[in-house]
Design a protein around this motif. Structure first.
Motif, PDB file in Angstrom:
ATOM      1  N   MET A  18      40.648 -26.093 -87.519  1.00  0.00           N
ATOM      2  CA  MET A  18      41.983 -26.637 -87.334  1.00  0.00           C
ATOM      3  C   MET A  18      42.760 -25.786 -86.335  1.00  0.00           C
ATOM      4  O   MET A  18      43.534 -26.266 -85.537  1.00  0.00           O
ATOM      5  CB  MET A  18      42.736 -26.643 -88.660  1.00  0.00           C
ATOM      6  CG  MET A  18      42.089 -27.522 -89.674  1.00  0.00           C
ATOM      7  SD  MET A  18      43.222 -27.981 -90.967  1.00  0.00           S
ATOM      8  CE  MET A  18      44.006 -26.447 -91.300  1.00  0.00           C
TER       9      MET A  18
ATOM     10  N   LEU B 439      48.291 -23.462 -97.655  1.00  0.00           N
ATOM     11  CA  LEU B 439      48.248 -24.151 -96.352  1.00  0.00           C
ATOM     12  C   LEU B 439      49.551 -24.898 -96.115  1.00  0.00           C
ATOM     13  O   LEU B 439      50.058 -24.975 -95.004  1.00  0.00           O
ATOM     14  CB  LEU B 439      47.101 -25.172 -96.335  1.00  0.00           C
ATOM     15  CG  LEU B 439      45.719 -24.712 -95.929  1.00  0.00           C
ATOM     16  CD1 LEU B 439      44.777 -25.909 -95.945  1.00  0.00           C
ATOM     17  CD2 LEU B 439      45.745 -24.080 -94.563  1.00  0.00           C
ATOM     18  N   TRP B 468      51.408 -29.473 -88.445  1.00  0.00           N
ATOM     19  CA  TRP B 468      50.159 -30.183 -88.674  1.00  0.00           C
ATOM     20  C   TRP B 468      49.396 -29.545 -89.843  1.00  0.00           C
ATOM     21  O   TRP B 468      48.950 -30.225 -90.771  1.00  0.00           O
ATOM     22  CB  TRP B 468      49.353 -30.139 -87.368  1.00  0.00           C
ATOM     23  CG  TRP B 468      48.120 -30.949 -87.396  1.00  0.00           C
ATOM     24  CD1 TRP B 468      48.050 -32.289 -87.593  1.00  0.00           C
ATOM     25  CD2 TRP B 468      46.788 -30.473 -87.233  1.00  0.00           C
ATOM     26  NE1 TRP B 468      46.747 -32.679 -87.564  1.00  0.00           N
ATOM     27  CE2 TRP B 468      45.947 -31.597 -87.339  1.00  0.00           C
ATOM     28  CE3 TRP B 468      46.229 -29.222 -86.993  1.00  0.00           C
ATOM     29  CZ2 TRP B 468      44.572 -31.493 -87.232  1.00  0.00           C
ATOM     30  CZ3 TRP B 468      44.852 -29.112 -86.878  1.00  0.00           C
ATOM     31  CH2 TRP B 468      44.042 -30.240 -86.989  1.00  0.00           C
ATOM     32  N   ILE B 469      49.287 -28.211 -89.801  1.00  0.00           N
ATOM     33  CA  ILE B 469      48.590 -27.505 -90.888  1.00  0.00           C
ATOM     34  C   ILE B 469      49.301 -27.757 -92.219  1.00  0.00           C
ATOM     35  O   ILE B 469      48.676 -28.031 -93.242  1.00  0.00           O
ATOM     36  CB  ILE B 469      48.541 -25.995 -90.589  1.00  0.00           C
ATOM     37  CG1 ILE B 469      47.706 -25.736 -89.338  1.00  0.00           C
ATOM     38  CG2 ILE B 469      47.968 -25.224 -91.780  1.00  0.00           C
ATOM     39  CD1 ILE B 469      47.684 -24.285 -88.911  1.00  0.00           C
ATOM     40  N   VAL B 472      48.473 -31.128 -93.612  1.00  0.00           N
ATOM     41  CA  VAL B 472      47.119 -31.170 -94.172  1.00  0.00           C
ATOM     42  C   VAL B 472      47.127 -30.538 -95.563  1.00  0.00           C
ATOM     43  O   VAL B 472      46.590 -31.089 -96.535  1.00  0.00           O
ATOM     44  CB  VAL B 472      46.124 -30.435 -93.240  1.00  0.00           C
ATOM     45  CG1 VAL B 472      44.778 -30.257 -93.926  1.00  0.00           C
ATOM     46  CG2 VAL B 472      45.963 -31.205 -91.934  1.00  0.00           C
TER      47      VAL B 472
END
Lengths: 382, 534
Positions: A18, B439, B468-469, B472
């Motif tokens: 990622m 996260l 974005w992380i 997720v």
């Protein structure tokens, strides 16, 4: 145990993937040091307290994980029986207390300095609106032409809705930036016209709420000329995320030149207000103003999003008596999201947008209003 | 229940089980039934509030507007906060209090069982009312869970009146629950259960209940003032009418800061029960834990304006609230040190409740560290209203309060159902939640420091990566919670029989009754020799 190790490995690998996937953009981790003495001192405070916390964390988590690893039943550990110690309790009450005192001293010093807004060389009033900023320069000379303007988001709706590529300063760019001189103590007097907003430029380490009915002050001496960006930091309604701040810091001489030019332009607007506006000019300028100010609620096709944001097409306010259209634009509709544009736009712009909404989106009144009439309406206090 | 017991005193050796069907739950006055109702309700609200959060994280997955318009986005942030605070976390702790306090102090039930029923059953209506605003003309509340005036008054959607009424009902429910907890603890302890022998969960709830009684009326007052501003022409918060928008914030945070501790003190109690059990060693510094809890509760009343460092208070006010806020770190530190000292030289095993409890200690402490940073006023000017604050309070609330609730659920499930839960699934749930939550929230520290304001539906390009992380992580964390649902359902339906003791190192009266705990327990007081110092 092996399966757990595998799980961790795959998770770490996933995280790595990622990481590389988005590697083209910034990975900023920390606060900017900024461009003022206060911002640097704030940064230093931030880093000092951060390292203290890391140090405490290392000790506390160190003991914790050491115990987890060594004092487990599966390793045959026998539980100890101790369960209290006044001495230890006193130590771990006092030590954090002393660390906090060590932190409180420099924090008090920086805060006191940040609160000293006296002896400013330039005062600028900042007024928050849903969803733009107004900047007014307070000239020492009461007869000087007033320089004031609104500063709105310049990013296009197409970028926001992903139909075209986003520019470098996406959501952080405005049509009319605030301009201030470098190496000069500039005082900001902050208030708001509707709801709470907060004016924040990270590089200046200034964040202050703008509150209707209150005037808050804050100040800055910027050492580096340049462009600095920030955003509204207090939830202020639908377009809270779309009212950025852009500050251009110029050398003092350049600032003087800019300021004189602004005064000249203000004079011109006064003159043009008395000149006649043609229908074509009004419609062209009206379309621009609509895109900048009205699209968010009333939509590109004038259909709005009823019931909160009514349609302009066929609306009684846009097609009936022109005085009502003028009143709606100038004074807004209290208790709704419709803002009062009487101060946000100049009379020429107001005449254009009034004319535009009466003759666009299928509305065909065919009539128009002149800047001088709008000015009279405003000055008459209606 | 008590009147029923008197009516049927003649056949007292006949077993009184629960009633059958839906009326069991509607009319129940049994503390275990009501505890169960609270826990299921809060879990449902947790999933609903989580769904709202996933809408937020989906929109923030990439820059630009993709899924929702900004107005709906604001409704989601508002509803997420309100549902999680008032619907998920608070009722979950009340559910645990109902189930566990009578079992822990050797009481047959809560002191005020009928009020107990009422305080639960008004809650679903409050939330039905509040969530229904999403379907009303003009949409639901869109002014943030802190509902600052005048955005929540003059500029609010019409549905704000429903929101105010819903908050009133929630407040009434909380106050009734708190009165019940205090009355139970002060009057119904078994002989020999002195105050300083009470489990810490009981202590922390006693103090929490006093906080609730002190601040819930302030919340009721502030929403009533809003109601008057909106409908009856007053100007409490309207500057144009001589009112004061900052007054709203002072009143709100006078409620809001103690509220923060209302959501964390019972968590301290849970962790103080679980860590000694799995370290097989007595809790270190019981007395200091009690005093630290009381100190935190007292300090919580004199730090409210640290949420308002940017409103333009005078310097003296800023300094007072900075120093008072920093002080909170001292008793909170004492608690963390005591937990670590309890684990030190214990004989630890790592069943699911212990994993959640250890994660609580570590991650709550990280939230505490950022809390001390936020107390430093000049630095707070930079942190305030950014994702750094979002990261801070989510660290103390999610891997803090919520993890403690999960730890509690695993810890007491065998006592509630009579069966052991599936340890493999429990551990899977823990590790997925642990990875997901970090996260999700850790990158938000970086976003805030780099300058991303909170409550925005779209952001500048430099914030894209960490958002974005974070998104997720949000989906990983969110969907992992379905494992908990699976574990609980499996455990109710059967599994390995649980013993009365359940955990080798567990101490306390709740482990002296059979598993599952019978419908009525401690109808006669327990043997005083069973009551040991914690």
């Amino acid at each position: 145990m092996l399966s757990k190790a595998k799980l961790w490995l795959s998770l770490a690998f996933g995280a790595l993937l990622m990481w590389s996937a988005g590697a083209h953009a910034a990975w900023e981790l920390n606060m900017p040091r900024g461009v003022t003495q206060i911002s640097r001192e704030t940064y230093d405070l931030h880093m000092t307290i951060f390292w203290w916390m890391i140090a405490i964390g290392v000790v506390v988590f160190g003991v914790l994980f050491w115990s987890i690893i060594n004092h487990r039943k599966s390793k045959g550990a026998q539980p100890a029986t101790f369960h209290e110690s006044t001495k230890v309790e006193i130590v771990w009450t006092l030590v954090p207390f002393l660390i906090l005192i060590a932190m409180a001293i420099p924090a008090t010093r920086v805060l006191t300095a940040a609160y000293d807004a006296s002896e400013s060389e330039l005062d600028v009033q900042i007024i928050g609106y849903q969803w733009r900023w107004e900047y007014r320069y307070m000239d020492d000379d009461p007869n000087a032409e007033e320089v004031s303007f609104f500063s709105s988001l310049a990013t296009s709706r197409e970028e926001i809705s992903n139909s075209i590529d986003k520019g470098e300063n996406y959501l952080l760019e405005v049509d009319n930036p605030l301009v201030i001189p470098s190496d000069t103590k500039v005082r900001f007097l902050m208030t708001a016209a509707d709801v709470l907003h907060a004016w924040w430029v990270p590089e200046f380490a200034i964040k202050k709420d703008t509150i209707p009915g209150f005037i808050n002050e804050s100040w800055v001496i910027v050492e580096e000329p340049g462009i600095y960006r920030g955003q509204c930091a207090e939830l202020c309604g639908m377009d809270h995320g779309f009212m950025p701040i852009e500050v251009h810091v110029l050398e003092p001489a350049d600032f003087e030149a800019w300021y004189a030019e602004q005064q000249q332009q203000a004079l011109q607007v006064a003159e043009l207000t008395n000149a006649a506006l043609s229908m074509d000019d009004a419609m062209a300028q009206g379309a621009e103003i609509y895109t900048r100010n009205c699209v968010a609620c009333h939509q590109g096709n004038g259909q709005g999003m009823p019931p909160a944001f009514p349609a302009i097409t066929g609306s009684a306010k846009a097609t009936g008596d022109i005085g009502i259209t003028m009143d709606t634009l100038v004074n807004g509709v209290p208790g709704t999201a419709m803002a009062a544009y009487g101060r946000q736009l100049n009379p020429i712009e107001l005449a254009s947008i009034i004319t535009y909404v009466r003759n666009a989106f299928g509305n065909q009144t065919g009539d128009m209003v002149q800047p001088a009439e709008v000015n009279e309406f405003i000055v008459g206090g209606q | 229940m008590s009147s029923a017991a008197i009516d049927h005193a003649h056949d007292h050796d006949h077993h009184h089980g629960p009633a059958k069907g839906i009326t069991r739950w509607l009319f129940t006055t049994n503390h275990k039934d009501i505890g169960t109702l609270y826990l299921w309700f809060s879990f449902a609200m947790f999933l609903l509030g989580g769904t709202f959060a996933l809408v937020i994280r989906a929109e923030l997955f990439q820059p630009g507007l993709q899924f929702v318009d900004p107005n709906f986005f604001n409704q989601m942030t508002t509803m997420h906060g309100l549902v999680m605070v008032f619907g998920a976390v608070m009722p979950a702790f009340v559910g645990l209090a109902n189930w566990m306090i009578p079992l822990m102090i050797g009481a047959p039930d809560m002191a005020l069982p009928r009020m107990n029923n009422w305080s639960f059953w008004i809650l679903p209506f409050a939330f039905l009312l509040m969530v229904s605003t999403l379907f009303m003309e003009g949409g639901g509340p869109n002014f943030g869970w802190t509902f600052y005036a005048p955005l929540s008054t003059t500029y609010a959607p019409d549905s704000v009146t429903y929101f105010i009424f819903a908050v009133h009902i929630m407040g009434a429910s909380s106050i009734m629950g708190a009165i019940n907890v205090i009355a139970t603890i002060l009057n119904m302890r078994a002989p020999g259960m002195t105050l300083m022998k009470m489990p810490l969960f009981v202590w922390t709830w006693l103090i929490t209940a006093y906080l609730l009684i002190a601040v819930m009326p302030v919340l009721a007052g502030v929403v009533t003032m809003m109601l008057f501003d909106i409908h009856f022409g007053t100007s409490f918060f309207n500057a144009a009418g001589g009112g004061d928008p900052v007054l709203f914030q002072h009143l709100f945070w006078f409620f809001g800061h103690p509220e923060v501790y209302i959501m964390i003190l019972p968590a301290f109690g849970i962790v103080s029960a679980i860590i000694p059990t799995f370290a097989r060693k007595r809790l270190f510094g019981y007395d200091s834990m009690v005093y630290a809890t009381a100190s935190i509760a007292f300090l919580s009343f004199i730090v409210w304006a640290h949420h308002m460092f940017t409103v333009g208070m005078p310097l003296a006010g800023q300094l007072f609230f900075m120093y008072a806020t920093m002080l909170i770190a001292v008793p909170t530190g004492v608690k963390v040190f005591n937990w670590v000292a309890t684990m030190f030289r214990g004989a630890m095993t790592f069943e699911t409740p212990m994993l959640f409890a250890i994660a609580f200690v570590v991650l709550f402490t990280i939230g505490g560290f950022t809390g001390v940073m936020l107390a430093i006023t000049p630095a707070d000017f930079q942190y305030h209203d950014t994702y750094f604050v979002v990261a801070h309070f989510h660290y103390v609330l999610v891997p803090g309060a919520v993890f403690s609730l999960m730890a509690a659920a695993y810890y007491w499930l065998p006592k509630w159902t009579g069966y052991m839960y599936d340890e493999t699934l429990g551990k899977l749930h823990f590790w997925m939640s642990f990875v997901g939550v970090n996260l999700l929230f850790f990158p938000q520290h970086f976003l805030g420091l780099a300058g991303m304001p909170r409550r925005i539906p779209d952001y500048a390009l430099q914030f894209a990566n960490f958002n974005w992380i974070s998104s997720v992580g949000a989906f990983l964390f969110g969907f992992s919670q379905l494992i908990l649902l699976l574990v609980v359902i499996k455990c109710i339906r059967g599994g390995k029989k649980a013993t009365a003791q359940v955990w080798e190192g567990a101490q306390g009266l709740e482990w002296t009754v059979p598993s599952p705990a019978p419908y009525h327990t401690f109808e006669t007081p327990p043997d005083p020799s069973l009551i040991k110092a914690q």
